[in-house]
Motif scaffolding. Structure first.
Motif, short mmCIF file in Angstrom:
data_model
loop_
_atom_site.label_atom_id
_atom_site.label_comp_id
_atom_site.label_asym_id
_atom_site.label_seq_id
_atom_site.Cartn_x
_atom_site.Cartn_y
_atom_site.Cartn_z
N LYS A 49 3.05 -13.91 -19.97
CA LYS A 49 3.35 -14.91 -18.94
C LYS A 49 2.68 -14.64 -17.60
N ALA A 50 1.62 -13.86 -17.59
CA ALA A 50 0.87 -13.63 -16.35
C ALA A 50 -0.04 -14.83 -16.08
N LYS A 51 -0.41 -15.01 -14.83
CA LYS A 51 -1.29 -16.11 -14.43
C LYS A 51 -2.69 -15.56 -14.21
N PHE A 52 -3.62 -15.97 -15.08
CA PHE A 52 -5.01 -15.54 -15.01
C PHE A 52 -5.95 -16.71 -14.71
N SER A 53 -5.43 -17.77 -14.10
CA SER A 53 -6.25 -18.92 -13.78
C SER A 53 -7.38 -18.52 -12.83
N GLU A 54 -8.62 -18.88 -13.20
CA GLU A 54 -9.82 -18.59 -12.41
C GLU A 54 -10.07 -17.08 -12.23
N ASN A 95 -2.97 -10.17 -28.79
CA ASN A 95 -2.06 -11.26 -29.12
C ASN A 95 -2.36 -12.40 -28.16
N MET A 96 -3.06 -13.43 -28.66
CA MET A 96 -3.54 -14.51 -27.81
C MET A 96 -2.50 -15.58 -27.59
N PRO A 97 -2.59 -16.32 -26.45
CA PRO A 97 -1.63 -17.41 -26.19
C PRO A 97 -1.79 -18.53 -27.21
N SER A 106 -3.89 -6.01 -26.33
CA SER A 106 -3.01 -6.43 -25.23
C SER A 106 -2.20 -7.65 -25.67
N ASP A 107 -1.09 -7.88 -24.97
CA ASP A 107 -0.23 -9.02 -25.28
C ASP A 107 -0.47 -10.11 -24.25
N LEU A 108 -1.10 -11.20 -24.69
CA LEU A 108 -1.42 -12.32 -23.82
C LEU A 108 -0.51 -13.52 -24.10
N SER A 109 0.67 -13.28 -24.62
CA SER A 109 1.62 -14.35 -24.94
C SER A 109 2.01 -15.12 -23.68
N GLY A 110 1.85 -16.45 -23.74
CA GLY A 110 2.26 -17.29 -22.62
C GLY A 110 1.40 -17.17 -21.38
N VAL A 111 0.22 -16.58 -21.50
CA VAL A 111 -0.67 -16.37 -20.36
C VAL A 111 -1.42 -17.65 -20.02
N ASP A 112 -1.58 -17.93 -18.73
CA ASP A 112 -2.40 -19.05 -18.25
C ASP A 112 -3.82 -18.54 -18.04
N LEU A 113 -4.72 -18.94 -18.93
CA LEU A 113 -6.13 -18.54 -18.85
C LEU A 113 -7.03 -19.71 -18.41
N SER A 114 -6.44 -20.73 -17.78
CA SER A 114 -7.24 -21.89 -17.39
C SER A 114 -8.34 -21.48 -16.40
N ALA A 129 -2.28 -3.49 -22.63
CA ALA A 129 -1.46 -3.94 -21.49
C ALA A 129 -0.54 -5.08 -21.91
N ASN A 130 0.62 -5.15 -21.27
CA ASN A 130 1.54 -6.26 -21.48
C ASN A 130 1.23 -7.29 -20.39
#
Length: 107
Positions: free
Chosen positions: A65-70, A102-104, A81-89, A61-62
């Motif tokens: 820059k998706a928001k995955f906070s909480e 591909n990790m942030p 998957s491409d996790l570039s720029g993803v918010d994983l807080s 999955a692409n």
């Protein structure tokens, strides 16, 4: 392109196969998609804050820059998957499968 209300309705009706969807910038905040197959889907810039994606298939999955906070990603498959720029807080990645992803980059 499937709209969010249709996606939610189909999931609630028991459908779990949502491969190759275009969900760019979709607001999927606080929804439940546990066990869904989103392999090959495009979530660029989507808001998945607080969403339950436990045991979901996000292979290839692409997610740029998706928001995955909480977000609950327990036992999800994020391989390739491409996790570039993803918010994983505060995201729960316990037992998530990340091979080839591909990790942030850290700030």
């Amino acid at each position: 392109m499937m709209k969010v209300p249709e996606l939610v309705s189909r999931y609630k009706a028991g459908q779990r196969d949502f491969r190759n969807l275009n969900l760019i910038a979709a607001n999927l905040r606080n929804l439940n998609f546990a066990g869904a197959n989103f392999s090959g889907s495009n979530f660029t810039g989507a808001n998945l804050t607080g969403t339950n994606l436990s045991c979901a298939n996000l292979t290839g999955a692409n997610l740029t820059k998706a928001k995955f906070s909480e977000t609950n990603l327990t036992r999800s498959n994020l391989s390739n998957s491409d996790l570039s720029g993803v918010d994983l807080s505060r995201a729960n990645l316990r037992q998530a499968y990340l091979t080839g992803a591909n990790m942030p980059q850290p700030i």
